[in-house]
Design a protein around this motif. Structure first.
Motif, short mmCIF file in Angstrom:
data_model
loop_
_atom_site.label_atom_id
_atom_site.label_comp_id
_atom_site.label_asym_id
_atom_site.label_seq_id
_atom_site.Cartn_x
_atom_site.Cartn_y
_atom_site.Cartn_z
N LYS A 70 9.43 5.76 5.20
CA LYS A 70 10.35 6.02 4.42
C LYS A 70 10.73 7.45 4.15
O LYS A 70 9.66 8.28 3.87
CB LYS A 70 10.43 5.32 3.08
CG LYS A 70 11.53 5.69 2.01
CD LYS A 70 11.46 4.70 0.94
CE LYS A 70 12.69 5.09 -0.13
NZ LYS A 70 12.55 4.61 -1.58
N LEU A 71 11.93 8.04 4.44
CA LEU A 71 12.06 9.35 4.36
C LEU A 71 13.09 9.82 3.08
O LEU A 71 14.13 9.28 3.34
CB LEU A 71 12.44 9.83 5.69
CG LEU A 71 12.78 11.40 5.90
CD1 LEU A 71 11.46 12.46 5.52
CD2 LEU A 71 13.13 11.66 7.33
N VAL A 72 12.73 10.62 2.33
CA VAL A 72 13.51 10.95 1.32
C VAL A 72 13.58 12.86 1.35
O VAL A 72 12.74 13.45 1.43
CB VAL A 72 12.97 10.72 -0.29
CG1 VAL A 72 13.97 11.55 -1.28
CG2 VAL A 72 12.89 9.07 -0.33
N PHE A 82 0.99 12.05 -5.91
CA PHE A 82 1.01 12.55 -4.56
C PHE A 82 -0.33 13.09 -4.12
O PHE A 82 -0.78 13.91 -4.80
CB PHE A 82 2.10 13.41 -4.16
CG PHE A 82 3.46 12.79 -4.06
CD1 PHE A 82 3.92 12.32 -2.94
CD2 PHE A 82 4.12 12.91 -5.24
CE1 PHE A 82 5.10 11.86 -2.76
CE2 PHE A 82 5.53 12.25 -5.01
CZ PHE A 82 6.07 11.91 -4.03
N LYS A 83 -1.02 12.68 -3.13
CA LYS A 83 -2.19 13.06 -2.68
C LYS A 83 -2.28 14.05 -1.29
O LYS A 83 -2.99 14.96 -1.35
CB LYS A 83 -3.28 11.98 -2.44
CG LYS A 83 -3.61 11.07 -3.35
CD LYS A 83 -4.49 11.59 -4.39
CE LYS A 83 -4.92 10.60 -5.60
NZ LYS A 83 -5.66 11.26 -6.79
N ASP A 92 3.47 6.23 4.34
CA ASP A 92 4.47 5.24 4.21
C ASP A 92 5.59 5.83 3.63
O ASP A 92 6.77 5.32 3.76
CB ASP A 92 3.86 4.02 3.30
CG ASP A 92 3.50 4.52 2.09
OD1 ASP A 92 3.40 5.58 1.80
OD2 ASP A 92 2.81 3.79 1.26
N LEU A 93 5.50 6.96 3.13
CA LEU A 93 6.73 7.62 2.32
C LEU A 93 6.73 9.14 2.56
O LEU A 93 5.32 9.66 2.47
CB LEU A 93 6.84 7.17 1.00
CG LEU A 93 7.87 8.25 -0.15
CD1 LEU A 93 9.06 8.09 0.31
CD2 LEU A 93 7.36 7.97 -1.35
N ILE A 99 5.11 5.37 -5.90
CA ILE A 99 4.35 5.89 -4.58
C ILE A 99 2.99 5.28 -4.19
O ILE A 99 2.45 4.90 -5.27
CB ILE A 99 4.61 7.24 -4.34
CG1 ILE A 99 3.65 7.91 -5.50
CG2 ILE A 99 5.96 7.65 -4.78
CD1 ILE A 99 3.26 9.35 -5.14
N SER A 100 2.53 5.32 -3.09
CA SER A 100 1.11 5.05 -2.82
C SER A 100 0.35 6.33 -2.45
O SER A 100 0.91 7.23 -2.43
CB SER A 100 1.35 4.08 -1.74
OG SER A 100 1.35 4.87 -0.44
N ALA A 101 -0.91 6.00 -2.28
CA ALA A 101 -1.63 7.04 -2.11
C ALA A 101 -1.64 7.52 -0.59
O ALA A 101 -2.16 8.49 -0.38
CB ALA A 101 -3.39 6.54 -2.28
N ARG A 102 -1.05 6.69 0.00
CA ARG A 102 -0.46 7.37 1.56
C ARG A 102 0.70 8.39 1.61
O ARG A 102 0.94 8.97 2.50
CB ARG A 102 -0.26 6.22 2.71
CG ARG A 102 -1.46 5.48 2.88
CD ARG A 102 -1.28 4.12 3.48
NE ARG A 102 -0.42 4.63 4.74
CZ ARG A 102 0.42 3.83 5.47
NH1 ARG A 102 0.88 2.62 4.97
NH2 ARG A 102 0.98 4.31 6.52
#
Length: 279
Positions: free
Chosen positions: A78-80, A137-138, A54-55, A111-114
């Motif tokens: 979403k892209l940073v 971040f995973k 997702d990010l 942030i999420s686990a994805r």
């Protein structure tokens, strides 16, 4: 070296080569000198597409080819995009959020686990992985995963080989703890040195087996994405053998379609790009 299993198979990778070739043919920067070429562009596209984050945080933009690629792989994410010098961009995304502050200077509290972190910034990968773990971040991709005797940064591949890292004399020596970051960034821009260079990339690492042990303890997956083709000689001109350059089995043995030509022509730009998943 391999830890665990990624969420894809070798057969799935091979089956995606032709699809990627079509996409790569439409790349906005045909000659991406100093940036990624076909072997790693394919790896990043495939991994990002399979993970469907997702990010995506991209550390190291250069001319912008990887930004375009990540948009193609994950149009809904979403892209940073981070680079201390954004002035070299030839492709500028209307979707990406650009930032000229280092990965460590951002707020990643939501942030999420994805979420996926992609590093193409020639920094200490071991430290980057520690930072990812701290922020949550995973999923992590390291583009500059150099073997034990080569490269300008400490990579996970070096850590697993217990090789340490010794900076070469050819590296710029502009960093010290007393230079404010804004002054350094201005100097780096003027001298056109690596836009992501910081003291992290200069520090010598003594050969050790501690780093490898801690990586094994903290990683669910460590996976070196295979090259499409493996030439007889490396990008440094020496024999590409398993003693000095242990490498996953290449996906293809020979060119059988015109779509494979670009992978063969750019095969020497492979530097053991890897995917890591933290526990």
């Amino acid at each position: 070296m391999k830890i665990g299993n990624p969420p894809w198979t070798r057969e799935e990778i091979t089956a995606s080569i032709d699809e990627f070739s079509t996409i790569y043919g439409d790349r906005p920067i045909q000659e991406n000198q100093g940036g990624m070429k076909a072997p790693h562009m394919f790896a990043v596209w495939f991994i990002a597409k399979k993970l469907s984050p997702d990010l995506i945080v991209e550390s190291g933009v250069w001319k912008g080819q990887s930004t375009w690629l990540l948009e193609k792989a994950c149009p809904e994410a979403k892209l940073v995009s981070i680079d201390l010098n954004l002035g070299r961009r030839e492709y500028i995304s209307e979707k990406a959020v650009y930032c000229d502050r280092d990965f460590t200077e951002q707020d990643w509290s939501d942030i999420s686990a994805r979420s996926l972190a992609f590093f193409d910034d020639h920094q200490n990968a071991y430290q980057r992985l520690q930072q990812c773990q701290w922020f949550g971040f995973k999923h992590v991709i390291f583009e500059d995963n150099y073997p034990s005797s080569q490269g300008d940064c400490y990579s996970l591949k070096k850590a697993f080989a217990h090789a340490g890292f010794e900076p070469t004399n050819s590296q710029p020596k502009l960093i010290n703890q007393g230079i404010p970051s804004k002054i350094f960034r201005k100097v780096a821009t003027l001298l056109e040195i690596s836009p992501m260079l910081t003291s992290q990339s200069e520090a010598a690492i003594q050969p050790n087996d501690i780093d490898a042990g801690l990586l094994q303890k903290n990683l669910d997956v460590y996976y070196e994405f295979p090259p499409v083709f493996k030439p007889d000689r490396t990008r440094w001109g020496d024999d590409w053998n398993e003693t000095s350059y242990p490498t996953p089995e290449p996906l293809l043995k020979q060119v059988t379609k015109p779509a494979h030509d670009v992978f063969f022509d750019e095969a020497k730009f492979y530097t053991w790009i890897c995917y890591a998943k933290l526990k």
